[in-house]
Scaffold this motif. Structure first.
Motif, mmCIF file in Angstrom:
data_model
loop_
_atom_site.group_PDB
_atom_site.id
_atom_site.type_symbol
_atom_site.label_atom_id
_atom_site.label_comp_id
_atom_site.label_asym_id
_atom_site.label_seq_id
_atom_site.Cartn_x
_atom_site.Cartn_y
_atom_site.Cartn_z
ATOM 1 N N GLY A 25 30.055 -45.257 11.614
ATOM 2 C CA GLY A 25 30.161 -45.954 12.890
ATOM 3 C C GLY A 25 31.286 -46.967 12.861
ATOM 4 O O GLY A 25 31.742 -47.395 11.795
ATOM 5 N N ASP A 94 34.151 -45.112 24.139
ATOM 6 C CA ASP A 94 32.834 -44.610 23.742
ATOM 7 C C ASP A 94 32.708 -44.689 22.219
ATOM 8 O O ASP A 94 33.503 -44.091 21.495
ATOM 9 N N ASP A 96 30.586 -43.281 20.369
ATOM 10 C CA ASP A 96 30.026 -42.052 19.819
ATOM 11 C C ASP A 96 31.060 -40.930 19.898
ATOM 12 O O ASP A 96 31.369 -40.444 20.993
ATOM 13 N N SER A 98 30.864 -37.923 19.321
ATOM 14 C CA SER A 98 30.326 -36.645 19.782
ATOM 15 C C SER A 98 30.189 -36.605 21.295
ATOM 16 O O SER A 98 30.462 -35.585 21.928
#
Length: 238
Positions: A25, A94, A96, A98
């Motif tokens: 992260g 974003d 994330d 994915s």
């Protein structure tokens, strides 16, 4: 939205099974800024969701917004000129890697691969370190096939080429810029996010950049971050 999420999860699982360590992260929290980007997407596109997250529930609200965008893309969605940068910025911020595709894909279908790639290249060249890392994550999805025929630009004449092979020059510029950025920028997120999409084969680059390829490999192999050291061994080439 379960179908796309399932596909993404399956792809991530497959990559992990092949021996790739999962991308860690981000080291800098971008959730608050990202929630603001999503709120702007909701406003500009007129999505059917509350315009602001409730206190203490930003993640739940963002998920509601993602779902609303997904549903809108399955209907007749006309995207204004303003919506282009709004969607790209949300994809870049974003956290994330994915699910950022949910913001990138409508822009690809309405405005074309060439224009989307050029915008991401702009973030890589002139953005903040958070934006550079986010642009590298979003670039991963920039060759997605156009599967949303009901998503169109309000002014088609302003769009870029729609076919993924229409932007080879932008792709070459991306690789050179990403290589230079990886070597010169010590920010951990920037290096982590650039590396998975960075070819480390000298045959990809002109001769004058071959020394930079060697430098990138040396930096990655001796880097204190385990992910970067692990990842480079899957990418070294000729």
């Amino acid at each position: 939205m379960a179908t796309d999420e399932d596909e993404t999860t399956a792809a991530e699982t497959a990559r992990t099974m092949q021996g790739f360590m999962a991308l860690p992260g981000p080291v800098e929290d971008r959730n608050e800024v990202f929630a603001g980007c999503v709120a702007e997407v909701v406003r500009v596109l007129g999505l059917d969701v509350a315009h602001e997250p409730q206190p203490g529930e930003p993640r739940t609200w963002v998920n509601h917004a993602r779902t609303a965008l997904y549903k809108a893309c399955r209907r007749d969605l006309i995207l204004s000129e303003e919506s282009f940068q709004t969607l790209i910025k949300a994809a870049v911020y974003d956290p994330d890697p994915s699910f950022n595709r949910h913001f990138l894909e409508p822009a690809l279908n309405a405005f074309g691969h060439g224009r989307v790639k050029a915008s991401l290249l702009g973030y890589l060249r002139a953005g903040t370190d958070i934006e550079r890392a986010g642009a590298a994550n979003a670039w991963y999805w920039s060759d997605l096939p156009l599967r949303m025929p009901t998503v169109r630009a309000e002014h088609p004449a302003a769009t870029g080429p729609a076919e993924p092979d229409a932007a080879p020059t932008v792709g070459a510029e991306w690789y050179e810029t990403a290589l230079r950025e990886f070597v010169s920028n010590e920010h951990l997120d920037v290096r982590r996010c650039i590396l998975p999409g960075l070819p480390l084969r000298k045959s990809v680059y002109p001769p004058e950049l071959h020394d930079l390829v060697d430098a990138a490999v040396a930096i990655a192999r001796s880097h204190p971050d385990e992910y970067i050291r692990h990842r480079v061994e899957h990418q070294v080439g000729d």
